[in-house]
Design an enzyme around this catalytic site. Structure first.
Site, PDB file in Angstrom:
ATOM      1  N   TYR A  13       0.822  -1.221   0.000  1.00 24.92           N
ATOM      2  CA  TYR A  13       0.000   0.000   0.000  1.00 24.92           C
ATOM      3  C   TYR A  13       0.847   1.259   0.000  1.00 24.92           C
ATOM      4  CZ  TYR A  13      -4.065  -2.869   0.230  1.00 24.92           C
ATOM      5  OH  TYR A  13      -5.031  -3.789  -0.107  1.00 24.92           O
ATOM      6  N   ASN A  43     -12.779   2.184  -5.813  1.00 30.32           N
ATOM      7  CA  ASN A  43     -11.377   2.592  -5.871  1.00 30.32           C
ATOM      8  C   ASN A  43     -10.926   3.208  -4.558  1.00 30.32           C
ATOM      9  OD1 ASN A  43     -11.565   1.787  -8.521  1.00 30.32           O
ATOM     10  ND2 ASN A  43     -11.819   3.872  -9.324  1.00 30.32           N
ATOM     11  N   ILE A  44      -9.677   3.014  -4.252  1.00 27.95           N
ATOM     12  CA  ILE A  44      -9.119   3.587  -3.007  1.00 27.95           C
ATOM     13  C   ILE A  44      -8.242   4.804  -3.322  1.00 27.95           C
ATOM     14  CG2 ILE A  44      -9.256   1.389  -1.791  1.00 27.95           C
ATOM     15  CD1 ILE A  44      -6.293   0.952  -2.255  1.00 27.95           C
ATOM     16  N   ASP A  45      -8.193   5.199  -4.613  1.00 28.28           N
ATOM     17  CA  ASP A  45      -7.435   6.413  -4.945  1.00 28.28           C
ATOM     18  C   ASP A  45      -8.296   7.650  -4.665  1.00 28.28           C
ATOM     19  OD1 ASP A  45      -8.220   5.483  -8.258  1.00 28.28           O
ATOM     20  OD2 ASP A  45      -8.996   7.306  -7.334  1.00 28.28           O
ATOM     21  N   HIS A  97     -14.754   0.613  -0.514  1.00 29.64           N
ATOM     22  CA  HIS A  97     -13.614  -0.251  -0.154  1.00 29.64           C
ATOM     23  C   HIS A  97     -12.540   0.520   0.592  1.00 29.64           C
ATOM     24  CE1 HIS A  97     -14.719  -3.239  -3.622  1.00 29.64           C
ATOM     25  NE2 HIS A  97     -15.514  -3.339  -2.584  1.00 29.64           N
ATOM     26  N   GLY A 115     -16.073   1.225 -15.594  1.00 28.25           N
ATOM     27  CA  GLY A 115     -14.696   0.777 -15.363  1.00 28.25           C
ATOM     28  C   GLY A 115     -14.539  -0.304 -14.318  1.00 28.25           C
ATOM     29  N   THR A 116     -15.503  -1.242 -14.274  1.00 26.79           N
ATOM     30  CA  THR A 116     -15.367  -2.339 -13.325  1.00 26.79           C
ATOM     31  C   THR A 116     -15.670  -3.659 -14.025  1.00 26.79           C
ATOM     32  OG1 THR A 116     -16.094  -3.253 -11.195  1.00 26.79           O
ATOM     33  CG2 THR A 116     -17.727  -2.010 -12.451  1.00 26.79           C
ATOM     34  N   LEU A 168     -14.393  -0.538 -20.912  1.00 24.16           N
ATOM     35  CA  LEU A 168     -13.571  -0.717 -22.125  1.00 24.16           C
ATOM     36  C   LEU A 168     -14.072  -1.891 -22.945  1.00 24.16           C
ATOM     37  CD1 LEU A 168     -11.052   0.367 -23.558  1.00 24.16           C
ATOM     38  CD2 LEU A 168      -9.701  -1.361 -22.365  1.00 24.16           C
ATOM     39  N   ALA A 184     -12.824   5.090 -20.825  1.00 21.42           N
ATOM     40  CA  ALA A 184     -13.652   5.955 -19.974  1.00 21.42           C
ATOM     41  C   ALA A 184     -13.462   7.434 -20.293  1.00 21.42           C
ATOM     42  CB  ALA A 184     -13.315   5.700 -18.504  1.00 21.42           C
TER      43      ALA A 184
HETATM   44  C1  BV8 Z   1     -17.820  -9.162   1.484  1.00 22.51           C
HETATM   45  C2  BV8 Z   1      -9.512  -2.982  -1.711  1.00 22.51           C
HETATM   46  C3  BV8 Z   1     -19.533  -9.800   3.019  1.00 22.51           C
HETATM   47  C4  BV8 Z   1      -8.134  -3.473  -1.718  1.00 22.51           C
HETATM   48  C5  BV8 Z   1     -10.885  -4.661  -2.762  1.00 22.51           C
HETATM   49  C6  BV8 Z   1     -14.833 -16.207   0.066  1.00 22.51           C
HETATM   50  C7  BV8 Z   1     -14.499 -15.663   1.296  1.00 22.51           C
HETATM   51  C8  BV8 Z   1     -14.805 -14.339   1.641  1.00 22.51           C
HETATM   52  C9  BV8 Z   1     -15.452 -13.541   0.723  1.00 22.51           C
HETATM   53  C10 BV8 Z   1     -15.767 -14.090  -0.506  1.00 22.51           C
HETATM   54  C11 BV8 Z   1     -15.476 -15.400  -0.850  1.00 22.51           C
HETATM   55  N1  BV8 Z   1     -15.909 -15.621  -2.121  1.00 22.51           N
HETATM   56  C12 BV8 Z   1     -16.470 -14.487  -2.612  1.00 22.51           C
HETATM   57  C13 BV8 Z   1     -16.403 -13.566  -1.637  1.00 22.51           C
HETATM   58  C14 BV8 Z   1     -16.864 -12.212  -1.701  1.00 22.51           C
HETATM   59  C15 BV8 Z   1     -15.669 -11.351  -2.080  1.00 22.51           C
HETATM   60  C16 BV8 Z   1     -15.533 -11.405  -3.595  1.00 22.51           C
HETATM   61  O1  BV8 Z   1     -16.339 -10.827  -4.281  1.00 22.51           O
HETATM   62  N2  BV8 Z   1     -14.516 -12.116  -4.097  1.00 22.51           N
HETATM   63  C17 BV8 Z   1     -14.335 -12.199  -5.540  1.00 22.51           C
HETATM   64  C18 BV8 Z   1     -12.859 -12.271  -5.876  1.00 22.51           C
HETATM   65  C19 BV8 Z   1     -15.117 -13.416  -6.039  1.00 22.51           C
HETATM   66  N3  BV8 Z   1     -15.988 -10.014  -1.623  1.00 22.51           N
HETATM   67  C20 BV8 Z   1     -15.587  -9.610  -0.410  1.00 22.51           C
HETATM   68  O2  BV8 Z   1     -14.876 -10.256   0.328  1.00 22.51           O
HETATM   69  C21 BV8 Z   1     -16.137  -8.272   0.004  1.00 22.51           C
HETATM   70  N4  BV8 Z   1     -16.741  -8.394   1.294  1.00 22.51           N
HETATM   71  O3  BV8 Z   1     -18.323  -9.858   0.622  1.00 22.51           O
HETATM   72  O4  BV8 Z   1     -18.299  -9.096   2.785  1.00 22.51           O
HETATM   73  C22 BV8 Z   1     -20.635  -8.826   2.930  1.00 22.51           C
HETATM   74  C23 BV8 Z   1     -21.216  -8.545   1.698  1.00 22.51           C
HETATM   75  C24 BV8 Z   1     -22.261  -7.633   1.635  1.00 22.51           C
HETATM   76  C25 BV8 Z   1     -22.726  -7.022   2.782  1.00 22.51           C
HETATM   77  C26 BV8 Z   1     -22.111  -7.306   3.999  1.00 22.51           C
HETATM   78  C27 BV8 Z   1     -21.077  -8.201   4.076  1.00 22.51           C
HETATM   79  C28 BV8 Z   1     -15.021  -7.238   0.088  1.00 22.51           C
HETATM   80  C29 BV8 Z   1     -14.468  -6.986  -1.311  1.00 22.51           C
HETATM   81  C30 BV8 Z   1     -13.500  -5.812  -1.248  1.00 22.51           C
HETATM   82  C31 BV8 Z   1     -12.099  -6.299  -1.454  1.00 22.51           C
HETATM   83  N5  BV8 Z   1     -11.218  -5.150  -1.623  1.00 22.51           N
HETATM   84  N6  BV8 Z   1     -10.130  -3.586  -2.864  1.00 22.51           N
HETATM   85  C32 BV8 Z   1      -7.328  -2.749  -2.731  1.00 22.51           C
HETATM   86  O5  BV8 Z   1      -7.840  -1.954  -3.554  1.00 22.51           O
HETATM   87  O6  BV8 Z   1      -6.122  -3.009  -2.668  1.00 22.51           O
HETATM   88  S1  BV8 Z   1     -11.491  -5.353  -4.179  1.00 22.51           S
HETATM   89  C33 BV8 Z   1     -10.657  -4.799  -5.565  1.00 22.51           C
HETATM   90  O7  BV8 Z   1     -11.431  -5.302  -6.669  1.00 22.51           O
HETATM   91  C34 BV8 Z   1     -10.678  -3.301  -5.739  1.00 22.51           C
HETATM   92  O8  BV8 Z   1     -11.486  -2.608  -4.817  1.00 22.51           O
HETATM   93  C35 BV8 Z   1     -11.322  -3.139  -7.109  1.00 22.51           C
HETATM   94  O9  BV8 Z   1     -11.930  -1.931  -7.273  1.00 22.51           O
HETATM   95  C36 BV8 Z   1     -12.285  -4.245  -7.028  1.00 22.51           C
HETATM   96  C37 BV8 Z   1     -13.014  -4.598  -8.269  1.00 22.51           C
HETATM   97  O10 BV8 Z   1     -12.096  -4.609  -9.303  1.00 22.51           O
HETATM   98  P1  BV8 Z   1     -12.359  -3.555 -10.483  1.00 22.51           P
HETATM   99  O11 BV8 Z   1     -12.386  -2.193  -9.905  1.00 22.51           O
HETATM  100  O12 BV8 Z   1     -13.550  -4.000 -11.248  1.00 22.51           O
HETATM  101  O13 BV8 Z   1     -11.033  -3.682 -11.327  1.00 22.51           O
HETATM  102  P2  BV8 Z   1     -10.712  -4.824 -12.383  1.00 22.51           P
HETATM  103  O14 BV8 Z   1      -9.271  -4.731 -12.696  1.00 22.51           O
HETATM  104  O15 BV8 Z   1     -11.296  -6.130 -11.926  1.00 22.51           O
HETATM  105  O16 BV8 Z   1     -11.549  -4.399 -13.682  1.00 22.51           O
HETATM  106  C38 BV8 Z   1     -11.202  -3.184 -14.353  1.00 22.51           C
HETATM  107  C39 BV8 Z   1     -12.206  -3.023 -15.485  1.00 22.51           C
HETATM  108  O17 BV8 Z   1     -11.929  -1.778 -16.124  1.00 22.51           O
HETATM  109  C40 BV8 Z   1     -12.101  -4.102 -16.542  1.00 22.51           C
HETATM  110  O18 BV8 Z   1     -13.407  -4.541 -16.890  1.00 22.51           O
HETATM  111  C41 BV8 Z   1     -11.451  -3.381 -17.735  1.00 22.51           C
HETATM  112  O19 BV8 Z   1     -11.942  -3.861 -18.969  1.00 22.51           O
HETATM  113  C42 BV8 Z   1     -11.903  -1.975 -17.521  1.00 22.51           C
HETATM  114  N7  BV8 Z   1     -11.001  -0.970 -18.073  1.00 22.51           N
HETATM  115  C43 BV8 Z   1      -9.645  -1.041 -18.215  1.00 22.51           C
HETATM  116  N8  BV8 Z   1      -9.193   0.104 -18.774  1.00 22.51           N
HETATM  117  C44 BV8 Z   1     -10.275   0.909 -18.973  1.00 22.51           C
HETATM  118  C45 BV8 Z   1     -11.426   0.229 -18.533  1.00 22.51           C
HETATM  119  N9  BV8 Z   1     -12.654   0.754 -18.607  1.00 22.51           N
HETATM  120  C46 BV8 Z   1     -12.764   1.989 -19.131  1.00 22.51           C
HETATM  121  N10 BV8 Z   1     -11.701   2.709 -19.580  1.00 22.51           N
HETATM  122  C47 BV8 Z   1     -10.459   2.203 -19.513  1.00 22.51           C
HETATM  123  N11 BV8 Z   1      -9.420   2.940 -19.965  1.00 22.51           N
END
Ligand code: BV8
Length: 236
Positions: free
Chosen positions: A55, A91-93, A108, A175-176, A203, A220
């Protein structure tokens, strides 16, 4: 379209053209770091120095990047739209706030904040963080962690977010990849309530693209300003 309330969800893709990496693109963060090691409470307990370094690297990037036209367009929408525009970011930025968005929830957490495990205080922190730092509220040494929601932890502001999704007229996802819950489930939450317009700006098609009534694909910094212009022009 009446000036209804708008809820916008953003992810790492909106910050990509500002120079911040996404997570799941080929050159993304998870290609270089193990999610389990740096974005889970277990990873932090196992090796806090590794997590602090992860971080610290990302926090050091913040002053070197700027909001791009997509961030600026969303701030303009909040300013010029007659109804509420709530921006929920994964996002955390700090780019949305620096672009001028104010009705903003970081579900987040934020890179520029830390939380004390001893007294619960949450404070701004813009420099490096380590286990040798002391809490500015209770002076405990080694009790500070990033104020960031890791996997398996409960996202922030959920009641307010769900209430806003229940009453919005437009849900916009930008963007997610639609892979992380509960954020990836927001579009389904809106659809079960029937009437809101759902649009994905990304994208490329996200995992949840088929759940959106409308999708616009492109960078975006191009598709978001164009979409905001359309919305504001539609006010007549
Ligand atoms: C929760 C902070 C319960 C850190 C992040 C087993 C055990 C425990 C939990 C789980 C489990 N199985 C599933 C879960 C749930 C889990 C989960 O979803 N896991 C996934 C992997 C399956 N979720 C959790 O644990 C969450 N908590 O469920 O608690 C609860 C629920 C509800 C109510 C009460 C309690 C907590 C999740 C948070 C984790 N922390 N981040 C850090 O940032 O370092 S997550 C991390 O992923 C980031 O926050 C990020 O934002 C997030 C999502 O990713 P994206 O932002 O979408 O980024 P990504 O790269 O994936 O995609 C980018 C997109 O942009 C792409 O589509 C790309 O095409 C596009 N793109 C690229 N360039 C461009 C563009 N678009 C436009 N223009 C461009 N130029």
């Amino acid at each position: 379209m009446r000036a209804e309330s708008i809820v916008i969800l953003t992810g790492a893709g909106i910050s990509k053209e500002s120079g911040l990496d996404t997570f799941r693109d080929a050159d993304g963060i998870w290609a270089r770091h193990s999610l389990e090691d740096v974005a889970t409470p277990e990873g932090f307990a196992r090796d806090p120095d590794l997590v602090h370094a992860f971080y610290n690297d990302r926090r050091r990037q913040l002053p070197t990047v700027d909001p791009n036209p997509a961030h600026v367009a969303l701030a303009r929408l909040e300013r010029d739209w007659p109804g509420r525009v709530l921006l929920v970011t994964q996002n955390i930025d700090d780019l949305h706030r620096r672009a001028g968005s104010r009705d903003l929830l970081h579900m987040h957490g934020e890179l520029s904040k830390v939380r004390c495990l001893a007294c619960g205080a949450i404070m701004q922190w813009i420099g490096d963080l380590s286990a040798r730092d002391a809490c500015t509220a209770c002076a405990t040494v080694g009790s500070l962690r990033p104020h960031i929601v890791w996997f398996g932890e409960v996202p922030l502001h959920m009641p307010e977010i769900l209430a806003a999704l229940d009453s919005c007229g437009l849900f916009l996802s930008i963007g997610t990849s639609g892979t992380v819950y509960p954020a990836a489930g927001f579009v389904s939450h809106v659809r079960t309530r029937g009437r809101a317009r759902t649009v994905e700006l990304n994208l490329e098609p996200s995992h949840g693209a088929s759940l959106f009534a409308e999708t616009v694909h492109g960078p975006a910094s191009q598709v978001v300003p164009a979409f905001v212009d359309e919305l504001l022009a539609g006010l007549g």
